[in-house]
Enzyme design. Structure first.
Site, PDB file in Angstrom:
ATOM      1  N   GLN A 183       1.252  -7.556  -5.628  1.00 39.83           N
ATOM      2  CA  GLN A 183      -0.059  -7.129  -5.160  1.00 39.83           C
ATOM      3  C   GLN A 183      -0.825  -8.385  -4.730  1.00 39.83           C
ATOM      4  OE1 GLN A 183      -2.085  -5.281  -3.793  1.00 39.83           O
ATOM      5  NE2 GLN A 183      -2.319  -3.626  -5.296  1.00 39.83           N
ATOM      6  N   LYS A 238      -2.718  -7.294  12.649  1.00 43.66           N
ATOM      7  CA  LYS A 238      -3.611  -8.209  13.373  1.00 43.66           C
ATOM      8  C   LYS A 238      -2.813  -9.436  13.815  1.00 43.66           C
ATOM      9  CE  LYS A 238      -7.959  -6.783  11.368  1.00 43.66           C
ATOM     10  NZ  LYS A 238      -8.117  -6.479   9.960  1.00 43.66           N
ATOM     11  N   GLN A 281     -14.239  -6.017   4.162  1.00 40.88           N
ATOM     12  CA  GLN A 281     -12.900  -5.896   3.576  1.00 40.88           C
ATOM     13  C   GLN A 281     -12.914  -6.222   2.079  1.00 40.88           C
ATOM     14  OE1 GLN A 281     -10.628  -8.563   6.122  1.00 40.88           O
ATOM     15  NE2 GLN A 281      -8.766  -7.714   5.242  1.00 40.88           N
ATOM     16  N   ALA A 313       8.316   4.741  -9.758  1.00 37.20           N
ATOM     17  CA  ALA A 313       9.178   4.124  -8.733  1.00 37.20           C
ATOM     18  C   ALA A 313      10.634   4.050  -9.200  1.00 37.20           C
ATOM     19  CB  ALA A 313       8.648   2.732  -8.404  1.00 37.20           C
ATOM     20  N   THR A 320       4.564  -0.322   6.018  1.00 36.54           N
ATOM     21  CA  THR A 320       4.146   0.496   4.874  1.00 36.54           C
ATOM     22  C   THR A 320       4.368   1.987   5.158  1.00 36.54           C
ATOM     23  OG1 THR A 320       1.861   0.704   5.592  1.00 36.54           O
ATOM     24  CG2 THR A 320       2.395  -1.193   4.201  1.00 36.54           C
ATOM     25  N   TYR A 321       4.205   2.764   4.108  1.00 31.40           N
ATOM     26  CA  TYR A 321       4.417   4.215   4.151  1.00 31.40           C
ATOM     27  C   TYR A 321       3.107   4.858   3.761  1.00 31.40           C
ATOM     28  CZ  TYR A 321       7.186   8.474   3.268  1.00 31.40           C
ATOM     29  OH  TYR A 321       7.739   9.733   3.295  1.00 31.40           O
ATOM     30  N   TYR A 349       2.520  -6.587 -10.216  1.00 24.63           N
ATOM     31  CA  TYR A 349       1.068  -6.755 -10.277  1.00 24.63           C
ATOM     32  C   TYR A 349       0.682  -7.929 -11.175  1.00 24.63           C
ATOM     33  CZ  TYR A 349       1.646  -2.211  -8.230  1.00 24.63           C
ATOM     34  OH  TYR A 349       2.035  -1.200  -7.389  1.00 24.63           O
ATOM     35  N   LYS A 355      12.387  -1.321 -14.284  1.00 25.44           N
ATOM     36  CA  LYS A 355      12.503  -1.028 -12.846  1.00 25.44           C
ATOM     37  C   LYS A 355      13.488  -1.997 -12.187  1.00 25.44           C
ATOM     38  CE  LYS A 355       8.737  -1.668  -9.993  1.00 25.44           C
ATOM     39  NZ  LYS A 355       7.463  -1.267  -9.366  1.00 25.44           N
ATOM     40  N   GLU A 407       3.264  -8.076   6.958  1.00 22.94           N
ATOM     41  CA  GLU A 407       3.233  -6.628   6.716  1.00 22.94           C
ATOM     42  C   GLU A 407       2.407  -5.925   7.789  1.00 22.94           C
ATOM     43  OE1 GLU A 407       3.498  -5.060   2.827  1.00 22.94           O
ATOM     44  OE2 GLU A 407       1.595  -4.000   3.059  1.00 22.94           O
TER      45      GLU A 407
HETATM   46  P1  FAD Z   1       5.555   2.082 -10.760  1.00 24.22           P
HETATM   47  O1  FAD Z   1       6.480   0.925 -10.719  1.00 24.22           O
HETATM   48  O2  FAD Z   1       6.132   3.427 -10.966  1.00 24.22           O
HETATM   49  O3  FAD Z   1       4.379   1.752 -11.731  1.00 24.22           O
HETATM   50  C1  FAD Z   1       3.196   2.540 -11.774  1.00 24.22           C
HETATM   51  C2  FAD Z   1       2.588   2.507 -13.158  1.00 24.22           C
HETATM   52  O4  FAD Z   1       3.405   3.259 -14.071  1.00 24.22           O
HETATM   53  C3  FAD Z   1       2.481   1.115 -13.785  1.00 24.22           C
HETATM   54  O5  FAD Z   1       1.343   1.082 -14.603  1.00 24.22           O
HETATM   55  C4  FAD Z   1       3.755   1.004 -14.635  1.00 24.22           C
HETATM   56  O6  FAD Z   1       3.614   0.064 -15.690  1.00 24.22           O
HETATM   57  C5  FAD Z   1       3.856   2.427 -15.154  1.00 24.22           C
HETATM   58  N1  FAD Z   1       5.239   2.863 -15.452  1.00 24.22           N
HETATM   59  C6  FAD Z   1       6.344   2.616 -14.723  1.00 24.22           C
HETATM   60  N2  FAD Z   1       7.396   3.235 -15.264  1.00 24.22           N
HETATM   61  C7  FAD Z   1       6.949   3.916 -16.356  1.00 24.22           C
HETATM   62  C8  FAD Z   1       7.567   4.773 -17.337  1.00 24.22           C
HETATM   63  N3  FAD Z   1       8.866   5.043 -17.303  1.00 24.22           N
HETATM   64  N4  FAD Z   1       6.768   5.302 -18.303  1.00 24.22           N
HETATM   65  C9  FAD Z   1       5.436   5.017 -18.357  1.00 24.22           C
HETATM   66  N5  FAD Z   1       4.818   4.218 -17.474  1.00 24.22           N
HETATM   67  C10 FAD Z   1       5.565   3.681 -16.480  1.00 24.22           C
HETATM   68  N6  FAD Z   1       1.451   2.585  -1.540  1.00 24.22           N
HETATM   69  C11 FAD Z   1       1.753   3.432  -0.528  1.00 24.22           C
HETATM   70  O7  FAD Z   1       1.342   4.611  -0.558  1.00 24.22           O
HETATM   71  N7  FAD Z   1       2.496   2.994   0.553  1.00 24.22           N
HETATM   72  C12 FAD Z   1       2.983   1.746   0.639  1.00 24.22           C
HETATM   73  O8  FAD Z   1       3.660   1.400   1.622  1.00 24.22           O
HETATM   74  C13 FAD Z   1       2.685   0.812  -0.416  1.00 24.22           C
HETATM   75  N8  FAD Z   1       3.138  -0.465  -0.384  1.00 24.22           N
HETATM   76  C14 FAD Z   1       2.886  -1.310  -1.447  1.00 24.22           C
HETATM   77  C15 FAD Z   1       3.411  -2.605  -1.437  1.00 24.22           C
HETATM   78  C16 FAD Z   1       3.151  -3.494  -2.476  1.00 24.22           C
HETATM   79  C17 FAD Z   1       3.732  -4.889  -2.448  1.00 24.22           C
HETATM   80  C18 FAD Z   1       2.332  -3.075  -3.562  1.00 24.22           C
HETATM   81  C19 FAD Z   1       2.006  -4.042  -4.677  1.00 24.22           C
HETATM   82  C20 FAD Z   1       1.805  -1.781  -3.599  1.00 24.22           C
HETATM   83  C21 FAD Z   1       2.085  -0.883  -2.550  1.00 24.22           C
HETATM   84  N9  FAD Z   1       1.595   0.425  -2.550  1.00 24.22           N
HETATM   85  C22 FAD Z   1       1.895   1.297  -1.514  1.00 24.22           C
HETATM   86  C23 FAD Z   1       0.744   0.893  -3.651  1.00 24.22           C
HETATM   87  C24 FAD Z   1       1.578   1.515  -4.812  1.00 24.22           C
HETATM   88  O9  FAD Z   1       2.188   2.705  -4.373  1.00 24.22           O
HETATM   89  C25 FAD Z   1       0.611   1.784  -5.970  1.00 24.22           C
HETATM   90  O10 FAD Z   1       0.153   0.573  -6.499  1.00 24.22           O
HETATM   91  C26 FAD Z   1       1.111   2.719  -7.056  1.00 24.22           C
HETATM   92  O11 FAD Z   1       0.010   3.063  -7.884  1.00 24.22           O
HETATM   93  C27 FAD Z   1       2.185   2.138  -7.957  1.00 24.22           C
HETATM   94  O12 FAD Z   1       3.379   2.015  -7.313  1.00 24.22           O
HETATM   95  P2  FAD Z   1       4.617   1.256  -8.025  1.00 24.22           P
HETATM   96  O13 FAD Z   1       5.775   1.449  -7.152  1.00 24.22           O
HETATM   97  O14 FAD Z   1       4.225  -0.096  -8.437  1.00 24.22           O
HETATM   98  O15 FAD Z   1       4.767   2.197  -9.330  1.00 24.22           O
END
Ligand code: FAD
Length: 292
Positions: A179, A275, A215, A127, A48-49, A148, A168, A17
């Site tokens: 994560q 890195k 870190q 998401a 990443t974004y 997670y 999802k 990544e």
């Molecule tokens: P979701 O899947 O939407 O989940 C978020 C929370 O909402 C969870 O607690 C879930 O259980 C809950 N939830 C989901 N759907 C519902 C629903 N319908 N009703 C109620 N609760 C619900 N962030 C960035 O800004 N840029 C990146 O490039 C980036 N890359 C990442 C890559 C990985 C592999 C990981 C693990 C994380 C990354 N993140 C990134 C961080 C991520 O955006 C955050 O962790 C964010 O808080 C959750 O994103 P998610 O897509 O998992 O959200």
């Protein structure tokens, strides 16, 4: 090349990544670092974004550059929570135009000041809303989602989190990336639970090599990850010596990957954080196992 088609190999493969620069001035140095990583010929690279979309242009520029110059499949991350429909649809069109077929569909973190806001009028709350958007975009995207092993910090229970994860995945995730975690048993436990819940898509574990003591705090804050005593002892012992900490952190990450592969997990994503030296060292530590 779709990432889902790369995940059925029997031999261990690594993906890396990288993150885009925040400013135009940093673009060249980040581009060079990502190219060095691409030269290692990983299975794929994810870009990443930036939170809130601040670096969105660079995400695509970097992903396109790696794909075109080094023929390494790329995965462009995209977040939705701070955006309106018009902007997200525009970004999806740009991804299509760049010829990128793999998209990591993320909600993004909710800015602290909006945590208690009324979200009912938001175009995207989770998401899953972005996945629906990608599915209706008239493009055959391979879609990844985040998961997670230690629960998303906003979920009350792991059961709730896994229920939402299943929704999802059912909406159209082809694979999941985890994560970071520092104790593989947490991953094995999580995998057991999600398989029981009927989630069958491939799960790519995400491994973060911690190579300097500063870190550690940031990683825990970001991920809420549990730090096993074995890892804490390592930071205690080597934290004040940068070279030794780097070596020990790389060894710890390598060890985690070997254990994952010994437990039949063949695809591992390394949070290589721009890195090249760290990515290269992990790869060379595993050269005979990787067959590279
Ligand atoms: P979701 O899947 O939407 O989940 C978020 C929370 O909402 C969870 O607690 C879930 O259980 C809950 N939830 C989901 N759907 C519902 C629903 N319908 N009703 C109620 N609760 C619900 N962030 C960035 O800004 N840029 C990146 O490039 C980036 N890359 C990442 C890559 C990985 C592999 C990981 C693990 C994380 C990354 N993140 C990134 C961080 C991520 O955006 C955050 O962790 C964010 O808080 C959750 O994103 P998610 O897509 O998992 O959200």
């Amino acid at each position: 090349m779709k990432i889902i088609d790369l995940l059925n190999r029997e031999q261990l493969s690594l993906s890396f990544e990288v993150f885009p620069p925040k400013t135009e001035t940093a673009f060249e140095s980040v581009k060079e670092a990502t190219e060095e990583i691409a030269k290692l010929k990983p299975a794929f690279m994810s870009v990443t974004y930036g939170a809130g979309g601040g670096t969105s242009k660079y995400t695509l520029d970097i992903a396109k550059n790696i794909k075109e110059l080094y023929d390494v499949p790329t995965l462009a991350h995209l977040t939705c929570v701070s955006s309106i429909k018009e902007t997200v649809r525009e970004k999806i069109e740009q991804i299509k135009e760049a010829g990128i077929t793999n998209v990591m569909a993320l909600r993004g973190d909710i800015p602290a000041e909006l945590m208690d806001a009324d979200r009912s009028g938001w175009d995207y709350k989770y998401a899953i809303d972005l996945i629906h958007e990608l599915k209706s975009a008239n493009a055959d995207f391979c879609i990844g989602g985040a998961c997670y092993p230690e629960i998303h910090p906003e979920s009350a229970t792991q059961k709730d989190d896994i229920k939402r994860l299943k929704e999802k995945v059912d909406a159209g995730c082809d694979f999941l990336t985890t994560q970071m975690f520092f104790d593989n048993n947490l991953l094995y436990n999580f995998l057991y639970k999600i398989r029981e819940a009927g989630i069958t898509v491939p799960v790519i574990p995400g491994i973060m090599p911690i190579t300097n003591a500063n870190q550690v705090e940031r990683a825990i804050k970001l991920s809420g990850s549990f730090m096993p005593q074995r890892f804490k002892s390592l930071v205690d012992k080597f934290g004040s010596s940068p070279a030794a900490m780097k070596q020990a952190g790389i060894a710890y990450a390598t060890d985690q990957i070997i254990d994952l592969y010994a437990n039949n997990i063949t695809n591992v994503h390394v949070y290589s954080m721009n890195k090249p030296d760290i990515a290269a060292k992990i790869q060379s530590n595993l050269s005979d196992i990787l067959g590279k």
